[in-house]
Design an enzyme around this catalytic site. Structure first.
Site, PDB file in Angstrom:
ATOM      1  N   HIS A 312      -7.111   6.938  -0.226  1.00 46.94           N
ATOM      2  CA  HIS A 312      -7.923   6.883   0.996  1.00 46.94           C
ATOM      3  C   HIS A 312      -7.982   5.449   1.487  1.00 46.94           C
ATOM      4  CE1 HIS A 312     -11.276   7.544   3.750  1.00 46.94           C
ATOM      5  NE2 HIS A 312     -11.001   8.832   3.633  1.00 46.94           N
ATOM      6  N   ASP A 369      -9.382  16.362   0.779  1.00 43.61           N
ATOM      7  CA  ASP A 369      -8.361  17.416   0.910  1.00 43.61           C
ATOM      8  C   ASP A 369      -7.885  17.965  -0.421  1.00 43.61           C
ATOM      9  OD1 ASP A 369      -7.224  15.415   3.594  1.00 43.61           O
ATOM     10  OD2 ASP A 369      -8.201  17.367   3.753  1.00 43.61           O
TER      11      ASP A 369
HETATM   12  C1  SDX Z   1      -8.159  12.242   5.300  1.00 50.25           C
HETATM   13  O1  SDX Z   1      -9.790   7.973   7.162  1.00 50.25           O
HETATM   14  C2  SDX Z   1     -10.489   9.005   6.827  1.00 50.25           C
HETATM   15  O2  SDX Z   1     -11.691   8.930   6.722  1.00 50.25           O
HETATM   16  C3  SDX Z   1      -9.686  10.286   6.649  1.00 50.25           C
HETATM   17  C4  SDX Z   1     -10.455  11.475   6.083  1.00 50.25           C
HETATM   18  C5  SDX Z   1     -11.494  11.996   7.068  1.00 50.25           C
HETATM   19  O3  SDX Z   1     -12.451  12.637   6.610  1.00 50.25           O
HETATM   20  O4  SDX Z   1     -11.280  11.841   8.313  1.00 50.25           O
HETATM   21  O5  SDX Z   1     -11.070  11.130   4.865  1.00 50.25           O
HETATM   22  C6  SDX Z   1      -9.498  12.665   5.840  1.00 50.25           C
HETATM   23  O6  SDX Z   1      -7.260  12.024   6.060  1.00 50.25           O
HETATM   24  C7  SDX Z   1      -8.012  12.037   3.812  1.00 50.25           C
HETATM   25  C8  SDX Z   1      -6.591  11.508   3.419  1.00 50.25           C
HETATM   26  C9  SDX Z   1      -5.627  12.700   3.346  1.00 50.25           C
HETATM   27  N1  SDX Z   1      -4.252  12.240   3.134  1.00 50.25           N
HETATM   28  C10 SDX Z   1      -3.628  12.410   1.960  1.00 50.25           C
HETATM   29  O7  SDX Z   1      -4.157  12.904   0.970  1.00 50.25           O
HETATM   30  C11 SDX Z   1      -2.168  11.977   1.958  1.00 50.25           C
HETATM   31  C12 SDX Z   1      -1.883  11.164   0.697  1.00 50.25           C
HETATM   32  N2  SDX Z   1      -2.592   9.880   0.778  1.00 50.25           N
HETATM   33  C13 SDX Z   1      -1.902   8.786   1.343  1.00 50.25           C
HETATM   34  O8  SDX Z   1      -0.819   8.983   2.145  1.00 50.25           O
HETATM   35  C14 SDX Z   1      -2.748   7.538   1.595  1.00 50.25           C
HETATM   36  O9  SDX Z   1      -3.536   7.366   0.483  1.00 50.25           O
HETATM   37  C15 SDX Z   1      -3.635   7.500   2.832  1.00 50.25           C
HETATM   38  C16 SDX Z   1      -2.848   7.820   4.070  1.00 50.25           C
HETATM   39  C17 SDX Z   1      -4.760   8.448   2.700  1.00 50.25           C
HETATM   40  C18 SDX Z   1      -4.186   6.084   2.963  1.00 50.25           C
HETATM   41  O10 SDX Z   1      -3.132   5.249   3.288  1.00 50.25           O
HETATM   42  P1  SDX Z   1      -3.298   3.644   3.303  1.00 50.25           P
HETATM   43  O11 SDX Z   1      -4.718   3.243   3.263  1.00 50.25           O
HETATM   44  O12 SDX Z   1      -2.432   3.122   4.398  1.00 50.25           O
HETATM   45  O13 SDX Z   1      -2.728   3.236   1.883  1.00 50.25           O
HETATM   46  P2  SDX Z   1      -1.202   2.949   1.575  1.00 50.25           P
HETATM   47  O14 SDX Z   1      -0.339   4.055   2.089  1.00 50.25           O
HETATM   48  O15 SDX Z   1      -0.918   1.555   1.999  1.00 50.25           O
HETATM   49  O16 SDX Z   1      -1.212   3.047  -0.023  1.00 50.25           O
HETATM   50  C19 SDX Z   1      -1.552   1.926  -0.833  1.00 50.25           C
HETATM   51  C20 SDX Z   1      -0.662   2.064  -2.069  1.00 50.25           C
HETATM   52  C21 SDX Z   1       0.836   2.177  -1.738  1.00 50.25           C
HETATM   53  O17 SDX Z   1       1.540   1.704  -2.876  1.00 50.25           O
HETATM   54  P3  SDX Z   1       2.091   0.149  -2.860  1.00 50.25           P
HETATM   55  O18 SDX Z   1       2.934  -0.008  -1.618  1.00 50.25           O
HETATM   56  O19 SDX Z   1       0.841  -0.718  -2.841  1.00 50.25           O
HETATM   57  O20 SDX Z   1       2.885   0.030  -4.148  1.00 50.25           O
HETATM   58  O21 SDX Z   1      -0.986   3.293  -2.763  1.00 50.25           O
HETATM   59  C22 SDX Z   1       0.152   4.151  -2.759  1.00 50.25           C
HETATM   60  C23 SDX Z   1       1.070   3.666  -1.651  1.00 50.25           C
HETATM   61  O22 SDX Z   1       2.425   4.020  -1.952  1.00 50.25           O
HETATM   62  N3  SDX Z   1      -0.390   5.495  -2.453  1.00 50.25           N
HETATM   63  C24 SDX Z   1       0.005   6.611  -3.050  1.00 50.25           C
HETATM   64  C25 SDX Z   1      -0.806   7.615  -2.495  1.00 50.25           C
HETATM   65  N4  SDX Z   1      -1.644   7.085  -1.600  1.00 50.25           N
HETATM   66  C26 SDX Z   1      -1.372   5.769  -1.571  1.00 50.25           C
HETATM   67  N5  SDX Z   1       0.957   6.865  -3.981  1.00 50.25           N
HETATM   68  C27 SDX Z   1       1.081   8.155  -4.378  1.00 50.25           C
HETATM   69  N6  SDX Z   1       0.335   9.192  -3.911  1.00 50.25           N
HETATM   70  C28 SDX Z   1      -0.625   8.955  -2.969  1.00 50.25           C
HETATM   71  N7  SDX Z   1      -1.352   9.954  -2.506  1.00 50.25           N
END
Ligand code: SDX
Length: 428
Positions: A312, A369
């Protein structure tokens, strides 16, 4: 409110031969903002913040998150208390007015919504133009956008009254719109909403009744759905809410603004994740991959695989909604006398992730989710309707934030700057 001693009064920026002082804004929960609204005028520079992870777009009195501690409150009330004691329409009122309604106010609000749930008969024909296999999020976005064509001549002297009327219509009609996208996909006739049912029971009636048999809402199911709607109701400036505010900032109408919010929510990184979580759990259940193999892929950047429902932008701790939903999964499945093997797989994945260095160092925890789909499935909601139900819950949040934007004297059209990195001047 934190005392002035806790933080500096201004921020000093030294920039080349310039040194400027920037005002500090402090929120009621001690959040500190450096006001850069005069930065470009005074330095010629803009800030650079892809994804706006460090940028507050507005002040808001509606929802407070503390990502480090996993806190979520609607107008100061903890989500845990609201989940246990409130109802979705009471929460809608709370988000609109930042106060809980009196019993009379809630009764009038419920009745006002009750008498606006039907769609114009012409709008029902809209669905027949769309493929049955069309994703319901696309159908709902298109239909919400089309709603404005039925009210363009409705004018109120007071724009605030006009906006309130649109808000009531949207909250009232969205369950009807959503259920019709489902009925259209299975070739069943559209059901009319019933004025004798409460809001959440009406949703279940619209989804599961048919002309040959009335669906009698099970109180356990209705309560579980009401909980899901409450937990999704608002979440400060997430992607879809910021989209609704941005479209509203051009003074586009509420229907057009929410249509854009539905589209933003559909993305798999946002609300679309709830559908992806169940598809991920089903793939593991069907033996395509073991949980361990899946986790290895989720940690491998090149795999393009993510552990959906984890991570998140704001929560660097357990999402409080996920904690409530995980417990509710057990309760609902027990009360309904069913079990869902996907729940065990989800808990196994969580077990592995919360002990794994990759997830620990990135502070990746289950988000809203991760468990919601287990309950949607127990209720009988089809997987491709999960994000539609996320939108149904988020509707009062989108609307309240849009209304707040229009009340805010600081509001102006949202128009970020950029840093140009393309070709310099050249001639054709
Ligand atoms: C919602 O914003 C809100 O409030 C949203 C929400 C709401 O109520 O409106 O809470 C609802 O959208 C919840 C999120 C649902 N999405 C997912 O579950 C999809 C999986 N999660 C990710 O794609 C990610 O965690 C996000 C999109 C939720 C957040 O993305 P960020 O903040 O841009 O973080 P990032 O992609 O930069 O990740 C940071 C690191 C990265 O690794 P490095 O480059 O630092 O090595 O964490 C890793 C990412 O690769 N990472 C994950 C991951 N989520 C982040 N690796 C594996 N699995 C994951 N789920």
């Amino acid at each position: 409110m934190s005392s002035d001693a806790d933080h500096p009064q201004t921020a000093r920026l030294v920039f080349g031969d310039k040194e400027i002082e920037l005002p500090i804004i402090v929120g009621t929960e001690g959040e500190i903002g450096i006001d850069i609204s005069k930065l470009r005028a005074r330095t010629g520079a803009v800030t650079f913040d892809p994804g706006f992870a460090n940028t507050a777009a507005c002040k808001s009195e509606i929802t407070f998150l503390n990502g480090e501690e996993g806190i979520l409150r609607y107008a100061g009330y903890p989500i845990e208390e609201l989940a246990e004691k409130s109802t979705f329409l009471e929460i809608a009122w709370l988000l609109f007015y930042q106060e809980l309604p009196t019993k009379d106010q809630l009764r009038e609000f419920r009745d006002e919504i009750r008498y606006h749930t039907m769609l114009h008969e012409d709008l029902k024909r809209f669905y027949s133009a769309l493929p049955k296999a069309g994703h319901p999020m696309a159908i709902c976005a298109a239909t919400v956008g089309a709603l404005s064509t039925f009210y363009q001549d409705v004018k109120f002297d007071d724009p605030a009254e006009q906006r309130r009327a649109a808000a009531i219509r949207l909250i009232a009609k969205f369950p009807t719109i959503a259920s019709y996208s489902f009925k259209h996909s299975i070739g069943q006739p559209f059901m009319y909403p019933r004025n004798d049912l409460e809001y959440t029971e009406n949703i279940l009636h619209l989804m599961f009744s048919n002309p040959c048999e009335e669906y009698v809402p099970d109180p356990v199911v209705a309560k579980a759905l009401d909980l899901l709607l409450i937990l999704h109701a608002d979440h400060e400036q997430n992607c879809s809410t910021s989209t609704v505010r941005t479209v509203g900032s051009s003074h586009a109408n509420l229907f057009a603004s929410v249509q854009a919010g539905i589209s933003a929510l559909w993305g798999p990184l946002h609300g679309g994740a709830n559908q992806k979580v169940i598809e991920m759990l089903m793939a593991i259940k069907e033996g395509n991959r073991s949980a361990k193999e899946f986790m290895a892929l989720a940690k491998d950047k090149n795999s393009g695989v993510r552990l959906m429902g984890f991570g998140h932008r704001v929560y660097k701790n357990y999402d409080p909604r996920a904690r409530i939903l995980k417990k509710a999964c057990d309760d609902v499945l027990k009360k309904m006398g069913t079990d869902n093997p996907l729940l065990e797989i989800a808990m196994e994945l969580e077990e592995i992730a919360l002990r794994d260095e990759y997830f620990i160092e990135r502070k990746l925890y289950p988000n809203v989710d991760f468990y919601s789909g287990i309950i949607y499935q127990a209720i009988g909601i089809p997987v491709d309707m999960f994000t539609v139900f996320f939108a149904m819950g988020r509707l009062p949040g989108w609307i309240s934030q849009w209304l707040e934007f229009h009340r805010d004297p600081l509001s102006r059209i949202n128009r970020p700057r950029q840093i140009y990195t393309g070709p310099k001047l050249r001639h054709y």
